[in-house]
Motif scaffolding. Structure first.
Motif, mmCIF file in Angstrom:
data_model
loop_
_atom_site.group_PDB
_atom_site.id
_atom_site.type_symbol
_atom_site.label_atom_id
_atom_site.label_comp_id
_atom_site.label_asym_id
_atom_site.label_seq_id
_atom_site.Cartn_x
_atom_site.Cartn_y
_atom_site.Cartn_z
ATOM 1 N N LEU A 49 0.828 -1.205 0.000
ATOM 2 C CA LEU A 49 0.000 0.000 0.000
ATOM 3 C C LEU A 49 0.865 1.259 0.000
ATOM 4 N N ILE A 50 1.829 1.314 0.901
ATOM 5 C CA ILE A 50 2.701 2.494 1.013
ATOM 6 C C ILE A 50 3.554 2.647 -0.249
ATOM 7 N N SER A 51 4.122 1.551 -0.723
ATOM 8 C CA SER A 51 4.999 1.647 -1.904
ATOM 9 C C SER A 51 4.208 2.030 -3.154
ATOM 10 N N SER A 52 2.979 1.540 -3.279
ATOM 11 C CA SER A 52 2.152 1.928 -4.437
ATOM 12 C C SER A 52 1.828 3.415 -4.389
ATOM 13 N N GLU A 53 1.445 3.909 -3.215
ATOM 14 C CA GLU A 53 1.129 5.334 -3.065
ATOM 15 C C GLU A 53 2.385 6.190 -3.294
ATOM 16 N N ALA A 54 3.533 5.733 -2.747
ATOM 17 C CA ALA A 54 4.788 6.465 -2.946
ATOM 18 C C ALA A 54 5.168 6.488 -4.432
ATOM 19 N N ASN A 55 4.905 5.399 -5.122
ATOM 20 C CA ASN A 55 5.180 5.334 -6.560
ATOM 21 C C ASN A 55 4.311 6.332 -7.326
ATOM 22 N N GLU A 56 3.037 6.428 -6.958
ATOM 23 C CA GLU A 56 2.147 7.405 -7.617
ATOM 24 C C GLU A 56 2.624 8.825 -7.358
ATOM 25 N N ILE A 57 3.006 9.121 -6.146
ATOM 26 C CA ILE A 57 3.520 10.458 -5.809
ATOM 27 C C ILE A 57 4.800 10.733 -6.589
ATOM 28 N N CYS A 58 5.637 9.739 -6.682
ATOM 29 C CA CYS A 58 6.893 9.861 -7.440
ATOM 30 C C CYS A 58 6.599 10.157 -8.911
ATOM 31 N N ASN A 59 5.670 9.417 -9.491
ATOM 32 C CA ASN A 59 5.311 9.624 -10.901
ATOM 33 C C ASN A 59 4.708 11.009 -11.132
ATOM 34 N N LYS A 60 3.884 11.478 -10.187
ATOM 35 C CA LYS A 60 3.273 12.799 -10.320
ATOM 36 C C LYS A 60 4.320 13.910 -10.290
ATOM 37 N N SER A 61 5.422 13.668 -9.594
ATOM 38 C CA SER A 61 6.482 14.683 -9.534
ATOM 39 C C SER A 61 7.537 14.445 -10.611
ATOM 40 N N ILE A 72 7.217 9.365 2.856
ATOM 41 C CA ILE A 72 6.624 10.174 3.929
ATOM 42 C C ILE A 72 5.320 10.820 3.458
ATOM 43 N N ASN A 73 5.314 11.336 2.243
ATOM 44 C CA ASN A 73 4.081 11.915 1.684
ATOM 45 C C ASN A 73 3.007 10.848 1.516
ATOM 46 N N ALA A 74 3.406 9.627 1.159
ATOM 47 C CA ALA A 74 2.438 8.533 1.011
ATOM 48 C C ALA A 74 1.814 8.198 2.364
ATOM 49 N N LEU A 75 2.641 8.165 3.405
ATOM 50 C CA LEU A 75 2.099 7.898 4.745
ATOM 51 C C LEU A 75 1.060 8.941 5.128
ATOM 52 N N GLU A 76 1.372 10.192 4.833
ATOM 53 C CA GLU A 76 0.444 11.272 5.180
ATOM 54 C C GLU A 76 -0.851 11.159 4.385
ATOM 55 N N SER A 77 -0.735 10.919 3.085
ATOM 56 C CA SER A 77 -1.945 10.879 2.246
ATOM 57 C C SER A 77 -2.819 9.661 2.548
ATOM 58 N N PHE A 80 -1.624 7.922 7.718
ATOM 59 C CA PHE A 80 -0.677 7.427 8.714
ATOM 60 C C PHE A 80 0.284 8.534 9.158
ATOM 61 N N ALA A 81 -0.221 9.758 9.257
ATOM 62 C CA ALA A 81 0.611 10.909 9.617
ATOM 63 C C ALA A 81 1.239 10.744 11.003
ATOM 64 N N SER A 82 0.599 9.979 11.871
ATOM 65 C CA SER A 82 1.136 9.796 13.225
ATOM 66 C C SER A 82 2.466 9.024 13.214
ATOM 67 N N TYR A 83 2.764 8.345 12.124
ATOM 68 C CA TYR A 83 4.013 7.586 12.022
ATOM 69 C C TYR A 83 5.181 8.436 11.489
ATOM 70 N N ILE A 84 4.884 9.594 10.955
ATOM 71 C CA ILE A 84 5.894 10.363 10.220
ATOM 72 C C ILE A 84 7.081 10.758 11.093
ATOM 73 N N THR A 85 6.834 11.182 12.322
ATOM 74 C CA THR A 85 7.946 11.581 13.195
ATOM 75 C C THR A 85 8.889 10.409 13.432
ATOM 76 N N GLU A 86 8.332 9.257 13.734
ATOM 77 C CA GLU A 86 9.167 8.066 13.966
ATOM 78 C C GLU A 86 9.882 7.632 12.691
ATOM 79 N N VAL A 87 9.200 7.746 11.553
ATOM 80 C CA VAL A 87 9.815 7.381 10.270
ATOM 81 C C VAL A 87 11.008 8.289 9.981
#
Length: 175
Positions: A49-61, A72-77, A80-87
């Motif tokens: 799930l995270i890698s697919s979303e990160a791939n879409e964000i990567c392609n959009k940019s 990190i942007n995939a986690l937020e979208s 899963f924003a609560s994980y970002i600090t730990e990540v």
């Protein structure tokens, strides 16, 4: 997450890694095998799930490589924003470890010898090798000269003995 290739078994986290994490996280708790299998499947699904979303964000940019920022942007979208600090903390820790490994693997730094001194030593070794090569070449040349002189002496000696032998034959004919 459904896969069109049908190779979901090839795309799972190793069970040994999950078992180790479970034992470290919950050392005094027994976990049933089907619960372990469920954790493996959940982890695999989460990564997909995270890698697919990160791939879409990567392609959009218009990028070709997924970067940590894309994850990190995939986690937020995905909520899963609560994980970002730990990540981010783990990311920084990974960068620090990688930097230490690179430094540790550098032979120059491990020697503790300044680069100028190493260069001087290298030049000294090159000069010594050139000197040895020149001495070896001179020895070979002298050996060839000596062999040529021996060959000339042997040829002269052979020629002299042939002449002495032929003059002895003439004296024998005269008698």
């Amino acid at each position: 997450m459904a896969s069109s290739s049908g190779n979901d078994d090839d795309l799972t986290i190793p069970r040994a890694a999950i078992n180790k994490m479970i034992k470290e996280t919950l050392p005094n708790v027994r976990v049933a095998n089907d619960a372990r299998e469920l954790v493996v499947n959940c982890c695999t699904e989460f990564i997909h799930l995270i890698s697919s979303e990160a791939n879409e964000i990567c392609n959009k940019s218009d990028k070709k490589t997924i970067s940590p920022e894309h994850v990190i942007n995939a986690l937020e979208s995905l909520g899963f924003a609560s994980y970002i600090t730990e990540v981010k903390d783990v990311l920084q820790e990974c960068k620090t470890v990688a930097l230490k490994r690179r430094k540790a693997s550098s032979r120059l730094e491990n020697l503790g010898i300044p680069e100028e001194e190493l260069l001087r030593q290298q030049q000294e070794l090159f000069a010594k090798a050139r000197q040895q090569q020149a001495e070896l070449a001179q020895q070979e040349w002298l050996q060839m000269q000596q062999a040529a002189q021996r060959a000339q002496m042997a040829a002269a000696s052979s020629s002299a003995s042939q002449q002495a032998g032929s003059s002895q034959d003439e004296e024998d004919d005269d008698v």
